[in-house]
Write a protein that holds these residues in place. Structure first.
Motif, PDB file in Angstrom:
ATOM      1  N   SER A  73      39.589  31.017  36.378  1.00  0.00           N
ATOM      2  CA  SER A  73      40.389  30.395  37.437  1.00  0.00           C
ATOM      3  C   SER A  73      41.846  30.884  37.440  1.00  0.00           C
ATOM      4  O   SER A  73      42.684  30.325  38.146  1.00  0.00           O
ATOM      5  CB  SER A  73      40.340  28.870  37.313  1.00  0.00           C
ATOM      6  N   ASP A  74      42.143  31.924  36.653  1.00  0.00           N
ATOM      7  CA  ASP A  74      43.477  32.524  36.741  1.00  0.00           C
ATOM      8  C   ASP A  74      43.579  33.457  37.946  1.00  0.00           C
ATOM      9  O   ASP A  74      44.665  33.874  38.327  1.00  0.00           O
ATOM     10  CB  ASP A  74      43.787  33.335  35.466  1.00  0.00           C
ATOM     11  N   TRP A  75      42.444  33.819  38.529  1.00  0.00           N
ATOM     12  CA  TRP A  75      42.434  34.725  39.670  1.00  0.00           C
ATOM     13  C   TRP A  75      41.605  34.135  40.808  1.00  0.00           C
ATOM     14  O   TRP A  75      40.633  33.406  40.543  1.00  0.00           O
ATOM     15  CB  TRP A  75      41.839  36.091  39.288  1.00  0.00           C
ATOM     16  N   THR A  76      41.992  34.465  42.023  1.00  0.00           N
ATOM     17  CA  THR A  76      41.187  34.029  43.172  1.00  0.00           C
ATOM     18  C   THR A  76      40.028  35.015  43.341  1.00  0.00           C
ATOM     19  O   THR A  76      40.015  36.076  42.715  1.00  0.00           O
ATOM     20  CB  THR A  76      42.017  34.052  44.474  1.00  0.00           C
ATOM     21  N   GLN A  77      39.090  34.657  44.207  1.00  0.00           N
ATOM     22  CA  GLN A  77      37.952  35.556  44.470  1.00  0.00           C
ATOM     23  C   GLN A  77      38.440  36.938  44.903  1.00  0.00           C
ATOM     24  O   GLN A  77      37.901  37.955  44.462  1.00  0.00           O
ATOM     25  CB  GLN A  77      37.074  34.969  45.571  1.00  0.00           C
ATOM     26  N   GLU A  78      39.485  36.945  45.774  1.00  0.00           N
ATOM     27  CA  GLU A  78      40.032  38.212  46.267  1.00  0.00           C
ATOM     28  C   GLU A  78      40.607  39.036  45.118  1.00  0.00           C
ATOM     29  O   GLU A  78      40.389  40.246  45.042  1.00  0.00           O
ATOM     30  CB  GLU A  78      41.118  37.953  47.327  1.00  0.00           C
ATOM     31  N   GLU A  79      41.323  38.351  44.250  1.00  0.00           N
ATOM     32  CA  GLU A  79      41.949  39.053  43.130  1.00  0.00           C
ATOM     33  C   GLU A  79      40.908  39.540  42.122  1.00  0.00           C
ATOM     34  O   GLU A  79      41.094  40.546  41.447  1.00  0.00           O
ATOM     35  CB  GLU A  79      42.966  38.129  42.421  1.00  0.00           C
ATOM     36  N   LYS A  81      37.947  40.686  42.845  1.00  0.00           N
ATOM     37  CA  LYS A  81      37.132  41.823  43.328  1.00  0.00           C
ATOM     38  C   LYS A  81      37.430  43.135  42.609  1.00  0.00           C
ATOM     39  O   LYS A  81      36.532  43.737  42.012  1.00  0.00           O
ATOM     40  CB  LYS A  81      37.280  41.971  44.844  1.00  0.00           C
ATOM     41  N   PRO A  82      38.713  43.597  42.659  1.00  0.00           N
ATOM     42  CA  PRO A  82      38.970  44.879  41.956  1.00  0.00           C
ATOM     43  C   PRO A  82      38.806  44.781  40.441  1.00  0.00           C
ATOM     44  O   PRO A  82      38.376  45.751  39.800  1.00  0.00           O
ATOM     45  CB  PRO A  82      40.425  45.196  42.338  1.00  0.00           C
ATOM     46  N   ILE A  83      39.147  43.613  39.895  1.00  0.00           N
ATOM     47  CA  ILE A  83      39.025  43.458  38.431  1.00  0.00           C
ATOM     48  C   ILE A  83      37.563  43.574  38.026  1.00  0.00           C
ATOM     49  O   ILE A  83      37.175  44.362  37.168  1.00  0.00           O
ATOM     50  CB  ILE A  83      39.589  42.093  37.957  1.00  0.00           C
ATOM     51  N   LEU A  84      36.718  42.766  38.722  1.00  0.00           N
ATOM     52  CA  LEU A  84      35.285  42.761  38.392  1.00  0.00           C
ATOM     53  C   LEU A  84      34.689  44.145  38.579  1.00  0.00           C
ATOM     54  O   LEU A  84      33.881  44.597  37.769  1.00  0.00           O
ATOM     55  CB  LEU A  84      34.544  41.765  39.286  1.00  0.00           C
ATOM     56  N   THR A 102      28.983  38.130  39.235  1.00  0.00           N
ATOM     57  CA  THR A 102      29.863  37.969  40.388  1.00  0.00           C
ATOM     58  C   THR A 102      29.733  36.565  40.971  1.00  0.00           C
ATOM     59  O   THR A 102      30.733  35.914  41.295  1.00  0.00           O
ATOM     60  CB  THR A 102      29.526  39.017  41.482  1.00  0.00           C
ATOM     61  N   GLN A 103      28.493  36.089  41.070  1.00  0.00           N
ATOM     62  CA  GLN A 103      28.296  34.732  41.590  1.00  0.00           C
ATOM     63  C   GLN A 103      28.936  33.698  40.682  1.00  0.00           C
ATOM     64  O   GLN A 103      29.521  32.710  41.136  1.00  0.00           O
ATOM     65  CB  GLN A 103      26.796  34.437  41.737  1.00  0.00           C
ATOM     66  N   TYR A 104      28.820  33.926  39.382  1.00  0.00           N
ATOM     67  CA  TYR A 104      29.398  32.983  38.422  1.00  0.00           C
ATOM     68  C   TYR A 104      30.925  32.984  38.535  1.00  0.00           C
ATOM     69  O   TYR A 104      31.552  31.928  38.565  1.00  0.00           O
ATOM     70  CB  TYR A 104      28.966  33.343  36.999  1.00  0.00           C
ATOM     71  N   VAL A 105      31.499  34.178  38.632  1.00  0.00           N
ATOM     72  CA  VAL A 105      32.959  34.277  38.746  1.00  0.00           C
ATOM     73  C   VAL A 105      33.428  33.641  40.061  1.00  0.00           C
ATOM     74  O   VAL A 105      34.351  32.833  40.074  1.00  0.00           O
ATOM     75  CB  VAL A 105      33.405  35.759  38.652  1.00  0.00           C
ATOM     76  N   ASN A 106      32.747  33.974  41.147  1.00  0.00           N
ATOM     77  CA  ASN A 106      33.146  33.417  42.437  1.00  0.00           C
ATOM     78  C   ASN A 106      33.076  31.893  42.452  1.00  0.00           C
ATOM     79  O   ASN A 106      33.901  31.231  43.074  1.00  0.00           O
ATOM     80  CB  ASN A 106      32.271  33.987  43.559  1.00  0.00           C
ATOM     81  N   ALA A 107      32.090  31.357  41.760  1.00  0.00           N
ATOM     82  CA  ALA A 107      31.924  29.905  41.750  1.00  0.00           C
ATOM     83  C   ALA A 107      33.041  29.229  40.962  1.00  0.00           C
ATOM     84  O   ALA A 107      33.281  28.027  41.135  1.00  0.00           O
ATOM     85  CB  ALA A 107      30.561  29.550  41.161  1.00  0.00           C
ATOM     86  N   ASN A 108      33.694  29.978  40.098  1.00  0.00           N
ATOM     87  CA  ASN A 108      34.707  29.359  39.226  1.00  0.00           C
ATOM     88  C   ASN A 108      36.123  29.905  39.437  1.00  0.00           C
ATOM     89  O   ASN A 108      37.043  29.528  38.720  1.00  0.00           O
ATOM     90  CB  ASN A 108      34.298  29.544  37.754  1.00  0.00           C
TER      91      ASN A 108
END
Ligand code: HEC
Length: 111
Positions: A73-79, A81-84, A102-108
């Motif tokens: 939760s230190d980054w938004t979904q947009e942020e 994207k490039p990291i992931l 990706t789904q797990y990260v987006n959910a959190n």
């Protein structure tokens, strides 16, 4: 007197042998066998059919090879994207794993 002692010893020995050989087997309470791949959300289960459970496991196992668990939760979904994008390459994940993590990260991610 000697005979009495002998008799007693024999009786004692017999009693011990008898009681040992007639012990009933200890009853082991039957417990339901737990499936290895259960749907418990807090266990790391890489093969879970739930993408969020598998994604969490990937995050906790494969994404912590080089650094500590990052706070999602230190980054938004947009942020994210490039990291992931670069991290899944580093982790050598396959397509399914990429989708799950990706789904797990987006959910959190940060809302
Ligand atoms: C091969 C090593 C390696 C693997 C595997 C790896 N990372 Fe990284 N990661 C790095 C390095 C190196 C950095 C930059 C230094 C740091 O922040 O620790 C980094 C940084 C990050 C950052 C911080 C980015 C920033 O802008 O500050 C996040 C978030 C991250 N990784 C997430 C992940 C996730 C999610 C996975 C699993 C899909 C993963 N990493 C797997 C090496 C790796």
């Amino acid at each position: 007197m000697k005979k009495l002692v002998l008799l007693f010893v024999m009786f004692a020995a017999f009693a011990v042998i008898y009681s040992c050989s007639h012990k009933t087997a200890p009853t082991i309470p039957s417990r339901p066998v737990e499936a290895v791949t259960g749907n418990k959300p807090d266990t790391a289960d890489l093969s879970s059919s739930d993408p969020l459970v598998a994604g969490k496991a990937i995050y906790e196992i494969k994404c912590t090879k080089c650094h500590q668990k990052k706070n999602i939760s230190d980054w938004t979904q947009e942020e994210w994207k490039p990291i992931l994008n670069s991290m899944v390459k580093k982790s050598k994940l396959n397509d399914l794993e990429i989708s799950q993590v990706t789904q797990y990260v987006n959910a959190n991610a940060k809302k």
